[in-house]
Write a protein that holds these residues in place. Structure first.
Motif, PDB file in Angstrom:
ATOM      1  N   ILE A   1       8.982  21.367  30.420  1.00 46.54           N
ATOM      2  CA  ILE A   1       9.953  22.352  30.907  1.00 46.54           C
ATOM      3  C   ILE A   1      11.373  21.916  30.541  1.00 46.54           C
ATOM      4  CG2 ILE A   1      10.919  23.510  32.931  1.00 46.54           C
ATOM      5  CD1 ILE A   1       8.275  23.067  34.347  1.00 46.54           C
ATOM      6  N   THR A   2      12.101  22.814  29.907  1.00 40.94           N
ATOM      7  CA  THR A   2      13.535  22.612  29.673  1.00 40.94           C
ATOM      8  C   THR A   2      14.243  23.790  30.323  1.00 40.94           C
ATOM      9  OG1 THR A   2      13.114  21.476  27.572  1.00 40.94           O
ATOM     10  CG2 THR A   2      15.363  22.277  27.975  1.00 40.94           C
ATOM     11  N   TYR A   3      14.810  23.570  31.489  1.00 41.86           N
ATOM     12  CA  TYR A   3      15.349  24.664  32.290  1.00 41.86           C
ATOM     13  C   TYR A   3      16.422  25.448  31.545  1.00 41.86           C
ATOM     14  CZ  TYR A   3      17.228  27.116  36.382  1.00 41.86           C
ATOM     15  OH  TYR A   3      17.636  28.076  37.267  1.00 41.86           O
ATOM     16  N   ALA A   4      17.234  24.754  30.754  1.00 50.33           N
ATOM     17  CA  ALA A   4      18.330  25.432  30.050  1.00 50.33           C
ATOM     18  C   ALA A   4      17.827  26.445  29.033  1.00 50.33           C
ATOM     19  CB  ALA A   4      19.211  24.383  29.353  1.00 50.33           C
ATOM     20  N   GLU A   5      16.560  26.319  28.605  1.00 48.25           N
ATOM     21  CA  GLU A   5      16.015  27.225  27.592  1.00 48.25           C
ATOM     22  C   GLU A   5      15.264  28.409  28.198  1.00 48.25           C
ATOM     23  OE1 GLU A   5      13.606  24.818  25.090  1.00 48.25           O
ATOM     24  OE2 GLU A   5      15.291  23.636  24.297  1.00 48.25           O
ATOM     25  N   LEU A   6      15.145  28.409  29.517  1.00 46.69           N
ATOM     26  CA  LEU A   6      14.409  29.485  30.171  1.00 46.69           C
ATOM     27  C   LEU A   6      15.285  30.727  30.338  1.00 46.69           C
ATOM     28  CD1 LEU A   6      12.549  27.497  32.988  1.00 46.69           C
ATOM     29  CD2 LEU A   6      11.724  28.100  30.702  1.00 46.69           C
ATOM     30  N   SER A   7      14.621  31.860  30.536  1.00 47.73           N
ATOM     31  CA  SER A   7      15.329  33.117  30.789  1.00 47.73           C
ATOM     32  C   SER A   7      15.623  33.254  32.276  1.00 47.73           C
ATOM     33  CB  SER A   7      14.473  34.292  30.320  1.00 47.73           C
ATOM     34  OG  SER A   7      14.999  35.521  30.791  1.00 47.73           O
ATOM     35  N   ASP A   8      16.763  33.843  32.595  1.00 46.35           N
ATOM     36  CA  ASP A   8      17.100  34.076  33.999  1.00 46.35           C
ATOM     37  C   ASP A   8      16.065  34.969  34.690  1.00 46.35           C
ATOM     38  OD1 ASP A   8      19.337  32.636  33.420  1.00 46.35           O
ATOM     39  OD2 ASP A   8      20.772  34.268  33.721  1.00 46.35           O
ATOM     40  N   ASP A   9      15.363  35.788  33.898  1.00 48.70           N
ATOM     41  CA  ASP A   9      14.440  36.770  34.462  1.00 48.70           C
ATOM     42  C   ASP A   9      13.235  36.130  35.143  1.00 48.70           C
ATOM     43  OD1 ASP A   9      16.068  38.758  33.493  1.00 48.70           O
ATOM     44  OD2 ASP A   9      14.952  38.973  31.614  1.00 48.70           O
ATOM     45  N   ILE A  10      12.920  34.895  34.806  1.00 50.73           N
ATOM     46  CA  ILE A  10      11.722  34.285  35.385  1.00 50.73           C
ATOM     47  C   ILE A  10      11.975  33.766  36.803  1.00 50.73           C
ATOM     48  CG2 ILE A  10      11.020  33.534  33.067  1.00 50.73           C
ATOM     49  CD1 ILE A  10      11.507  30.643  34.115  1.00 50.73           C
ATOM     50  N   ILE A  11      13.255  33.756  37.222  1.00 51.29           N
ATOM     51  CA  ILE A  11      13.591  33.239  38.556  1.00 51.29           C
ATOM     52  C   ILE A  11      13.206  34.266  39.611  1.00 51.29           C
ATOM     53  CG2 ILE A  11      15.406  32.355  40.039  1.00 51.29           C
ATOM     54  CD1 ILE A  11      14.776  30.634  37.569  1.00 51.29           C
ATOM     55  N   THR A  12      12.305  33.884  40.471  1.00 50.28           N
ATOM     56  CA  THR A  12      11.873  34.760  41.564  1.00 50.28           C
ATOM     57  C   THR A  12      12.689  34.449  42.819  1.00 50.28           C
ATOM     58  OG1 THR A  12      10.216  33.195  42.385  1.00 50.28           O
ATOM     59  CG2 THR A  12       9.535  34.730  40.635  1.00 50.28           C
TER      60      THR A  12
END
Length: 458
Positions: free
Chosen positions: A58-69
């Motif tokens: 997991i690299t948090y900086a590369e994730l999309s904001d949309d996955i945050i629940t």
């Protein structure tokens, strides 16, 4: 990289950032942008590390904001005290800073979002207003949006270039060292006083050791004028191997420094539920009156011999046997003032009715514009404080009856005799040398007279 190398590298980087924005931002105001950016980078990396939880996939900086629940966000705020979306991380913002035409307003929105993420949670008071002094829309950054963005990008890129690994792995106090460097370089030039808001790390280290000597656990640590939190954090460093149950408490009258103190707590990985820093004047509006007692009290009362109310306070402390030690330090240890200060150590657990006086005014090392206490100096003071043994011209313990008879004077110079460094002159030897010198002068005069007579006779 050693601590000295890290400190030197930090100072070079800060100075380079200063050169990039020189002429645009007053040096004293500039420190807010550097410290604020350091803080922004830290909480971003700290939060990303929390989300990743040592999972290399997991690299948090590369994730999309949309996955945050909502559930992920709720759990994170309850644990960390705040929330940062991937797109809001320092790494992502700084990466595109040079080409972002709305950088200043984007930063303002991000800072507002980080603060508001704590609304309704127990951490709300600890997070609110943290970025208040980081005004990204201020005309101090420039008259146009382009000017503002150019200078903000320079600060972001500069702080991004600090290559010290993770914050916790540093050999230095990154935030404290940056603050000291900025104060020492800008306070005098700006004609503004900042030293009263900051206790140098070497003095904080001494005070923390004095307050905690012999203790194996601590309930609460309190600083009634905490400034940027230097004393509290030195207490943490000195006591990291022990238990601090309820954490760190402080109050600060200056709003900017109050924000810095809270930033400093987070920067040193002290979670929101382990500190309580309040804004206000401790003398007229103390915020922790119902939370006493505290296990460590830190104070710098500067008046040890005047009459009036000061004498009444001294009399109360001495008659109740609360004064353990008075220590006089060297002058010019603090930024913005050359005065010599004293440390008053109080205790309600003394085993005798004497008061110790330590004259440490001669212990200092000259560095640039200020003096510093070295580790060796601190060790020397601590040895005398711990043993309570008399040391000629340095440490003496005095019976409280003698202090009362001396009008409750608590000045160190009244009880510790200063060393006489004047040259000792042997009068008998000097007289003998004078006689020899006079005799030699008489011989020379006779020789000169003879030479003159020969010349005139010729």
């Amino acid at each position: 990289m050693t601590s000295n190398q890290q400190r030197a590298a930090l100072q070079r980087q800060i100075w380079q950032i200063a050169n990039d924005v020189r002429g645009a931002v007053d040096g004293w105001d500039f420190k807010q942008y550097v410290l604020g950016t350091l803080f922004y980078r830290f909480i971003s990396e700290n939060f990303a590390s929390y989300i990743e939880a040592d999972d290399d996939s997991i690299t948090y900086a590369e994730l999309s904001d949309d996955i945050i629940t909502p559930g992920i966000k709720d759990d994170a705020v309850k644990t960390k005290g705040y929330f940062i979306y991937p797109s809001q991380l320092f790494a992502n913002v700084s990466k595109g800073a040079n080409t972002n035409e709305s950088l200043n307003t984007d930063l303002a929105a991000i800072f507002a979002a980080i603060e508001s993420s704590a609304n309704g949670y127990p951490s709300e008071r600890d997070i609110k207003g943290l970025f208040a002094d980081f005004d990204t829309t201020s005309n101090r950054l420039g008259n146009t949006v382009i000017d503002k963005n150019t200078r903000l990008a320079a600060v972001l890129k500069g702080v991004a270039g600090l290559n010290f690994g993770d914050f916790q792995g540093n050999h230095i106090d990154l935030f404290g060292d940056a603050y000291e460097f900025l104060i020492s370089n800008y306070a005098a030039n700006a004609g503004k006083s900042g030293g009263e808001f900051f206790t140098p790390q070497h003095v904080s280290r001494l005070i923390a050791q004095l307050a905690m000597l012999g203790q194996t656990s601590i309930n609460k640590i309190y600083d009634p004028a905490c400034g940027s939190g230097s004393l509290l954090l030195q207490s943490k460093k000195h006591f990291d191997a022990h238990i601090i149950e309820e954490g760190f408490f402080g109050q600060e009258i200056n709003h900017t420094t109050y924000n810095l103190a809270r930033m400093n707590m987070f920067l040193h990985n002290i979670n929101y539920d382990k500190f309580n820093i309040q804004l206000g004047n401790t003398l007229i509006d103390p915020h922790f009156g119902d939370d006493k007692p505290f296990d460590a009290i830190v104070c710098f009362p500067g008046i040890f011999y005047r009459g009036g109310a000061e004498k009444k306070i001294r009399q109360y402390l001495v008659d109740n046997n609360y004064v353990e030690t008075v220590i006089s330090l060297a002058p010019n240890l603090f930024f913005g003032t050359t005065i010599a200060v004293n440390i008053l150590v109080l205790s309600k657990h003394k085993i005798d009715t004497t008061t110790q006086f330590i004259d440490a005014s001669g212990l200092f090392k000259k560095e640039t514009n200020t003096n510093v206490l070295t580790d060796k100096h601190i060790e020397q003071i601590m040895q005398a404080f711990d043993s309570k043994e008399p040391v000629d011209h340095f440490a003496q313990s005095v019976d409280n009856d003698k202090i009362a008879a001396n009008d409750y004077n608590l000045s160190v110079s009244s009880y510790v005799e200063a060393k006489d460094n004047r040259e000792v002159i042997d009068i008998a030897k000097l007289n003998a040398e004078l006689k020899t010198t006079v005799a030699r002068i008489d011989e020379l005069r006779k020789d000169i007279d003879n030479i003159v007579a020969e010349i005139e006779g010729a």
